[in-house]
Scaffold this motif. Structure first.
Motif, PDB file in Angstrom:
ATOM      1  N   LEU A  43       1.400  52.007  41.770  1.00 22.46           N
ATOM      2  CA  LEU A  43       2.300  51.995  42.919  1.00 22.46           C
ATOM      3  C   LEU A  43       3.080  50.687  43.025  1.00 22.46           C
ATOM      4  O   LEU A  43       4.280  50.696  43.288  1.00 22.46           O
ATOM      5  CB  LEU A  43       1.489  52.226  44.198  1.00 22.46           C
ATOM      6  CG  LEU A  43       2.235  52.322  45.508  1.00 22.46           C
ATOM      7  CD1 LEU A  43       3.213  53.504  45.494  1.00 22.46           C
ATOM      8  CD2 LEU A  43       1.263  52.468  46.659  1.00 22.46           C
ATOM      9  N   TYR A  44       2.399  49.551  42.816  1.00 23.68           N
ATOM     10  CA  TYR A  44       3.033  48.257  43.054  1.00 23.68           C
ATOM     11  C   TYR A  44       3.373  47.476  41.781  1.00 23.68           C
ATOM     12  O   TYR A  44       4.184  46.571  41.835  1.00 23.68           O
ATOM     13  CB  TYR A  44       2.129  47.393  43.939  1.00 23.68           C
ATOM     14  CG  TYR A  44       1.942  47.982  45.315  1.00 23.68           C
ATOM     15  CD1 TYR A  44       2.986  48.018  46.226  1.00 23.68           C
ATOM     16  CD2 TYR A  44       0.713  48.505  45.709  1.00 23.68           C
ATOM     17  CE1 TYR A  44       2.821  48.569  47.487  1.00 23.68           C
ATOM     18  CE2 TYR A  44       0.540  49.052  46.971  1.00 23.68           C
ATOM     19  CZ  TYR A  44       1.596  49.082  47.856  1.00 23.68           C
ATOM     20  OH  TYR A  44       1.434  49.615  49.099  1.00 23.68           O
ATOM     21  N   GLY A  45       2.724  47.775  40.682  1.00 20.92           N
ATOM     22  CA  GLY A  45       3.025  47.101  39.431  1.00 20.92           C
ATOM     23  C   GLY A  45       2.358  45.744  39.254  1.00 20.92           C
ATOM     24  O   GLY A  45       1.787  45.481  38.217  1.00 20.92           O
ATOM     25  N   SER A  46       2.438  44.892  40.268  1.00 15.14           N
ATOM     26  CA  SER A  46       1.817  43.571  40.183  1.00 15.14           C
ATOM     27  C   SER A  46       1.693  42.975  41.581  1.00 15.14           C
ATOM     28  O   SER A  46       2.327  43.445  42.538  1.00 15.14           O
ATOM     29  CB  SER A  46       2.635  42.628  39.307  1.00 15.14           C
ATOM     30  OG  SER A  46       3.787  42.188  39.995  1.00 15.14           O
ATOM     31  N   ALA A  47       0.935  41.903  41.660  1.00 16.53           N
ATOM     32  CA  ALA A  47       0.754  41.203  42.936  1.00 16.53           C
ATOM     33  C   ALA A  47       2.051  40.538  43.394  1.00 16.53           C
ATOM     34  O   ALA A  47       2.206  40.234  44.574  1.00 16.53           O
ATOM     35  CB  ALA A  47      -0.359  40.169  42.811  1.00 16.53           C
ATOM     36  N   GLU A  48       2.967  40.335  42.497  1.00 20.54           N
ATOM     37  CA  GLU A  48       4.238  39.690  42.834  1.00 20.54           C
ATOM     38  C   GLU A  48       5.241  40.644  43.472  1.00 20.54           C
ATOM     39  O   GLU A  48       6.300  40.222  43.925  1.00 20.54           O
ATOM     40  CB  GLU A  48       4.864  39.045  41.585  1.00 20.54           C
ATOM     41  CG  GLU A  48       4.125  37.812  41.106  1.00 20.54           C
ATOM     42  CD  GLU A  48       2.865  38.140  40.297  1.00 20.54           C
ATOM     43  OE1 GLU A  48       2.793  39.250  39.708  1.00 20.54           O
ATOM     44  OE2 GLU A  48       1.954  37.304  40.274  1.00 20.54           O
ATOM     45  N   ASN A  49       4.932  41.935  43.506  1.00 18.01           N
ATOM     46  CA  ASN A  49       5.848  42.916  44.080  1.00 18.01           C
ATOM     47  C   ASN A  49       6.029  42.627  45.583  1.00 18.01           C
ATOM     48  O   ASN A  49       5.074  42.715  46.346  1.00 18.01           O
ATOM     49  CB  ASN A  49       5.305  44.322  43.875  1.00 18.01           C
ATOM     50  CG  ASN A  49       6.275  45.392  44.340  1.00 18.01           C
ATOM     51  OD1 ASN A  49       7.163  45.160  45.145  1.00 18.01           O
ATOM     52  ND2 ASN A  49       6.088  46.591  43.819  1.00 18.01           N
ATOM     53  N   PRO A  50       7.243  42.311  46.015  1.00 19.00           N
ATOM     54  CA  PRO A  50       7.454  41.976  47.426  1.00 19.00           C
ATOM     55  C   PRO A  50       7.284  43.172  48.378  1.00 19.00           C
ATOM     56  O   PRO A  50       7.189  42.976  49.592  1.00 19.00           O
ATOM     57  CB  PRO A  50       8.893  41.445  47.459  1.00 19.00           C
ATOM     58  CG  PRO A  50       9.550  42.021  46.263  1.00 19.00           C
ATOM     59  CD  PRO A  50       8.469  42.196  45.226  1.00 19.00           C
ATOM     60  N   ALA A  51       7.217  44.372  47.843  1.00 16.86           N
ATOM     61  CA  ALA A  51       7.037  45.561  48.683  1.00 16.86           C
ATOM     62  C   ALA A  51       5.593  45.712  49.158  1.00 16.86           C
ATOM     63  O   ALA A  51       5.318  46.428  50.123  1.00 16.86           O
ATOM     64  CB  ALA A  51       7.456  46.817  47.920  1.00 16.86           C
ATOM     65  N   MET A  52       4.664  45.016  48.499  1.00 21.51           N
ATOM     66  CA  MET A  52       3.243  45.131  48.828  1.00 21.51           C
ATOM     67  C   MET A  52       2.880  44.168  49.952  1.00 21.51           C
ATOM     68  O   MET A  52       3.230  42.998  49.922  1.00 21.51           O
ATOM     69  CB  MET A  52       2.413  44.804  47.597  1.00 21.51           C
ATOM     70  CG  MET A  52       0.934  44.842  47.806  1.00 21.51           C
ATOM     71  SD  MET A  52       0.106  44.294  46.280  1.00 21.51           S
ATOM     72  CE  MET A  52      -1.582  44.370  46.790  1.00 21.51           C
ATOM     73  N   SER A  53       2.188  44.694  50.950  1.00 19.44           N
ATOM     74  CA  SER A  53       1.739  43.865  52.061  1.00 19.44           C
ATOM     75  C   SER A  53       0.219  43.926  52.166  1.00 19.44           C
ATOM     76  O   SER A  53      -0.356  45.011  52.204  1.00 19.44           O
ATOM     77  CB  SER A  53       2.370  44.350  53.372  1.00 19.44           C
ATOM     78  OG  SER A  53       1.948  43.548  54.443  1.00 19.44           O
ATOM     79  N   VAL A  54      -0.420  42.759  52.199  1.00 20.36           N
ATOM     80  CA  VAL A  54      -1.853  42.683  52.472  1.00 20.36           C
ATOM     81  C   VAL A  54      -2.023  42.140  53.883  1.00 20.36           C
ATOM     82  O   VAL A  54      -1.278  41.274  54.330  1.00 20.36           O
ATOM     83  CB  VAL A  54      -2.632  41.821  51.447  1.00 20.36           C
ATOM     84  CG1 VAL A  54      -2.658  42.484  50.090  1.00 20.36           C
ATOM     85  CG2 VAL A  54      -2.088  40.418  51.356  1.00 20.36           C
ATOM     86  N   LEU A  55      -2.982  42.701  54.583  1.00 18.70           N
ATOM     87  CA  LEU A  55      -3.204  42.308  55.959  1.00 18.70           C
ATOM     88  C   LEU A  55      -4.686  42.336  56.257  1.00 18.70           C
ATOM     89  O   LEU A  55      -5.443  43.066  55.632  1.00 18.70           O
ATOM     90  CB  LEU A  55      -2.446  43.248  56.902  1.00 18.70           C
ATOM     91  CG  LEU A  55      -2.464  44.736  56.545  1.00 18.70           C
ATOM     92  CD1 LEU A  55      -3.306  45.503  57.518  1.00 18.70           C
ATOM     93  CD2 LEU A  55      -1.046  45.252  56.537  1.00 18.70           C
TER      94      LEU A  55
END
Length: 132
Positions: free
Chosen positions: A100-112
């Motif tokens: 879904l995100y490809g990598s931790a650097e993907n700005p579309a991914m949000s961790v909370l």
């Protein structure tokens, strides 16, 4: 927190309630992790849930076991999107999210994570008891 984590291990699907301009919205979540002593979740920034949490970070979620026990957790979301270590840990725990995100650097991914968290355990036949 151990009792809550054990319950979620056995009943991993939980349903998060958010506020959408006064209208409650509920949706399933399946990913969680403990990182740095905090309860983390992940979502995408293009989703309505992200926008709702930005507008009102207070949430409640619930999970239920087949034996009618249920867990209810409340707290306030803290966005931790600059925490690359937390993002990398997400993929260690659930590698399928790389699709879904490809990598931790993907700005579309949000961790909370949740702050001010409280949790109760109850069942259809027993009263609620606070576990956190």
């Amino acid at each position: 927190m151990e009792e809550m984590l054990e319950f979620l291990k056995n009943n991993p699907m939980f349903y998060i309630a958010t506020d959408d301009n006064g209208q409650p919205r509920v949706r399933p979540f399946g990913f969680h992790m403990i990182f740095d002593g905090k309860f983390y979740m992940v979502t995408a920034k293009n989703k309505n849930v992200y926008k709702q949490l930005k507008a009102n970070p207070k949430i409640e979620f619930c999970s239920m076991a087949p034996d009618t026990r249920f867990l209810r957790v409340t707290g306030e979301v803290v966005f931790d999107d600059d925490n690359m270590e937390a993002k990398k840990k997400v993929f260690e725990i659930m590698p399928d999210l790389l699709k879904l995100y490809g990598s931790a650097e993907n700005p579309a991914m949000s961790v909370l994570y949740l702050k001010g968290m409280s949790a109760t355990m109850a069942s259809l036949t027993e009263p609620a008891r606070k576990i956190i």
